[in-house]
Design a protein around this motif. Structure first.
Motif, PDB file in Angstrom:
ATOM      1  N   ALA A  22      20.617  -4.164 -16.739  1.00  0.00           N
ATOM      2  CA  ALA A  22      20.607  -4.845 -18.023  1.00  0.00           C
ATOM      3  C   ALA A  22      19.623  -5.420 -18.459  1.00  0.00           C
ATOM      4  O   ALA A  22      19.721  -5.378 -19.991  1.00  0.00           O
ATOM      5  CB  ALA A  22      20.988  -6.669 -17.340  1.00  0.00           C
ATOM      6  N   THR A  23      18.611  -5.291 -18.591  1.00  0.00           N
ATOM      7  CA  THR A  23      17.219  -5.241 -18.874  1.00  0.00           C
ATOM      8  C   THR A  23      17.039  -3.981 -20.203  1.00  0.00           C
ATOM      9  O   THR A  23      16.348  -4.066 -20.998  1.00  0.00           O
ATOM     10  CB  THR A  23      15.957  -5.023 -17.965  1.00  0.00           C
ATOM     11  N   LEU A  24      17.390  -3.239 -18.922  1.00  0.00           N
ATOM     12  CA  LEU A  24      17.340  -1.797 -19.705  1.00  0.00           C
ATOM     13  C   LEU A  24      18.060  -1.348 -21.029  1.00  0.00           C
ATOM     14  O   LEU A  24      17.382  -0.966 -21.881  1.00  0.00           O
ATOM     15  CB  LEU A  24      17.852  -0.555 -18.498  1.00  0.00           C
ATOM     16  N   ARG A  25      19.328  -2.098 -20.550  1.00  0.00           N
ATOM     17  CA  ARG A  25      20.130  -1.777 -21.898  1.00  0.00           C
ATOM     18  C   ARG A  25      20.557  -2.954 -23.014  1.00  0.00           C
ATOM     19  O   ARG A  25      20.176  -2.785 -24.047  1.00  0.00           O
ATOM     20  CB  ARG A  25      21.409  -1.886 -20.936  1.00  0.00           C
ATOM     21  N   LYS A  26      18.961  -3.960 -22.685  1.00  0.00           N
ATOM     22  CA  LYS A  26      18.906  -4.924 -23.886  1.00  0.00           C
ATOM     23  C   LYS A  26      17.778  -4.878 -23.914  1.00  0.00           C
ATOM     24  O   LYS A  26      17.757  -4.911 -25.420  1.00  0.00           O
ATOM     25  CB  LYS A  26      18.237  -6.475 -22.779  1.00  0.00           C
ATOM     26  N   LYS A  27      16.542  -3.588 -23.173  1.00  0.00           N
ATOM     27  CA  LYS A  27      15.318  -2.765 -24.231  1.00  0.00           C
ATOM     28  C   LYS A  27      16.387  -1.518 -24.984  1.00  0.00           C
ATOM     29  O   LYS A  27      15.534  -1.723 -26.435  1.00  0.00           O
ATOM     30  CB  LYS A  27      14.840  -2.410 -23.222  1.00  0.00           C
ATOM     31  N   GLU A  28      16.950  -1.167 -24.329  1.00  0.00           N
ATOM     32  CA  GLU A  28      17.989   0.415 -25.696  1.00  0.00           C
ATOM     33  C   GLU A  28      18.093  -0.263 -27.338  1.00  0.00           C
ATOM     34  O   GLU A  28      18.340   0.013 -28.218  1.00  0.00           O
ATOM     35  CB  GLU A  28      18.788   0.525 -25.073  1.00  0.00           C
ATOM     36  N   ILE A  29      19.323  -1.725 -27.006  1.00  0.00           N
ATOM     37  CA  ILE A  29      20.216  -2.656 -27.813  1.00  0.00           C
ATOM     38  C   ILE A  29      18.850  -2.821 -28.499  1.00  0.00           C
ATOM     39  O   ILE A  29      18.806  -3.023 -30.146  1.00  0.00           O
ATOM     40  CB  ILE A  29      20.868  -3.639 -27.689  1.00  0.00           C
ATOM     41  N   ALA A  30      17.768  -3.352 -28.085  1.00  0.00           N
ATOM     42  CA  ALA A  30      16.705  -3.724 -29.195  1.00  0.00           C
ATOM     43  C   ALA A  30      15.922  -3.054 -30.258  1.00  0.00           C
ATOM     44  O   ALA A  30      16.023  -2.902 -30.878  1.00  0.00           O
ATOM     45  CB  ALA A  30      15.414  -4.333 -28.890  1.00  0.00           C
ATOM     46  N   GLU A  32      17.493  -0.252 -30.811  1.00  0.00           N
ATOM     47  CA  GLU A  32      18.380   0.270 -31.670  1.00  0.00           C
ATOM     48  C   GLU A  32      18.382  -0.400 -33.155  1.00  0.00           C
ATOM     49  O   GLU A  32      18.692   0.038 -33.728  1.00  0.00           O
ATOM     50  CB  GLU A  32      19.978   0.132 -31.122  1.00  0.00           C
ATOM     51  N   ILE A  33      18.421  -1.269 -32.970  1.00  0.00           N
ATOM     52  CA  ILE A  33      18.616  -3.511 -33.726  1.00  0.00           C
ATOM     53  C   ILE A  33      16.939  -2.696 -34.884  1.00  0.00           C
ATOM     54  O   ILE A  33      17.223  -2.542 -35.990  1.00  0.00           O
ATOM     55  CB  ILE A  33      18.615  -4.536 -33.206  1.00  0.00           C
ATOM     56  N   ASN A  34      15.907  -2.477 -33.984  1.00  0.00           N
ATOM     57  CA  ASN A  34      14.824  -2.296 -34.929  1.00  0.00           C
ATOM     58  C   ASN A  34      14.981  -1.294 -36.092  1.00  0.00           C
ATOM     59  O   ASN A  34      14.534  -1.556 -36.623  1.00  0.00           O
ATOM     60  CB  ASN A  34      13.331  -2.562 -33.358  1.00  0.00           C
ATOM     61  N   ALA A  35      15.498   0.367 -35.236  1.00  0.00           N
ATOM     62  CA  ALA A  35      15.648   1.639 -35.849  1.00  0.00           C
ATOM     63  C   ALA A  35      16.396   0.334 -36.931  1.00  0.00           C
ATOM     64  O   ALA A  35      16.492   1.348 -38.291  1.00  0.00           O
ATOM     65  CB  ALA A  35      16.054   2.654 -34.849  1.00  0.00           C
ATOM     66  N   ARG A  36      17.749   0.523 -37.014  1.00  0.00           N
ATOM     67  CA  ARG A  36      18.580   0.184 -38.249  1.00  0.00           C
ATOM     68  C   ARG A  36      18.190  -0.329 -39.065  1.00  0.00           C
ATOM     69  O   ARG A  36      18.329  -0.621 -40.473  1.00  0.00           O
ATOM     70  CB  ARG A  36      20.132  -0.288 -37.481  1.00  0.00           C
ATOM     71  N   LYS A  37      17.190  -1.656 -38.433  1.00  0.00           N
ATOM     72  CA  LYS A  37      16.577  -3.217 -39.430  1.00  0.00           C
ATOM     73  C   LYS A  37      15.861  -2.410 -40.117  1.00  0.00           C
ATOM     74  O   LYS A  37      15.379  -2.169 -41.492  1.00  0.00           O
ATOM     75  CB  LYS A  37      16.047  -3.973 -38.993  1.00  0.00           C
TER      76      LYS A  37
END
Length: 103
Positions: A22-30, A32-37
């Motif tokens: 979950a921690t790894l997935r959270k970092k991946e999502i963060a 991805e969000i930063n890249a989209r932002k």
């Protein structure tokens, strides 16, 4: 008893594995969000700069048009004054002379 402790240890290891995933997935999502932002920000900046350039061009065209109109109005007013002077300058001189000698 050892069996229970062993089972609890397995459950703890399993839950720790879920937490790590979950921690790894959270970092991946963060990430991805930063890249989209960042892409959104770059797109917004480009659109904003383009819109500003359009507005500046529009204002420059409007300004040049207004300057041309004012120049034409000034030239017309000057021409009218010149025509009035050319037509009436003898009359103005006579009126001025008459006023000067009356006093």
């Amino acid at each position: 008893m050892d069996d229970i402790i062993s089972r609890l240890s397995e459950i703890e290891d399993s839950s720790q594995s879920y937490i790590d995933d979950a921690t790894l997935r959270k970092k991946e999502i963060a990430a991805e969000i930063n890249a989209r932002k960042e892409l959104w920000k770059q797109d917004l900046d480009a659109k904003t700069k383009a819109r500003i350039a359009e507005l500046q061009e529009s204002m420059n065209i409007s300004k040049e048009k207004k300057i041309l109109e004012l120049k034409q109005q000034s030239e017309t007013a000057f021409k009218n004054l010149q025509d009035m002077y050319d037509t009436n300058h003898d009359k103005y001189v006579d009126m001025l002379f008459s006023n000067m000698i009356k006093e």
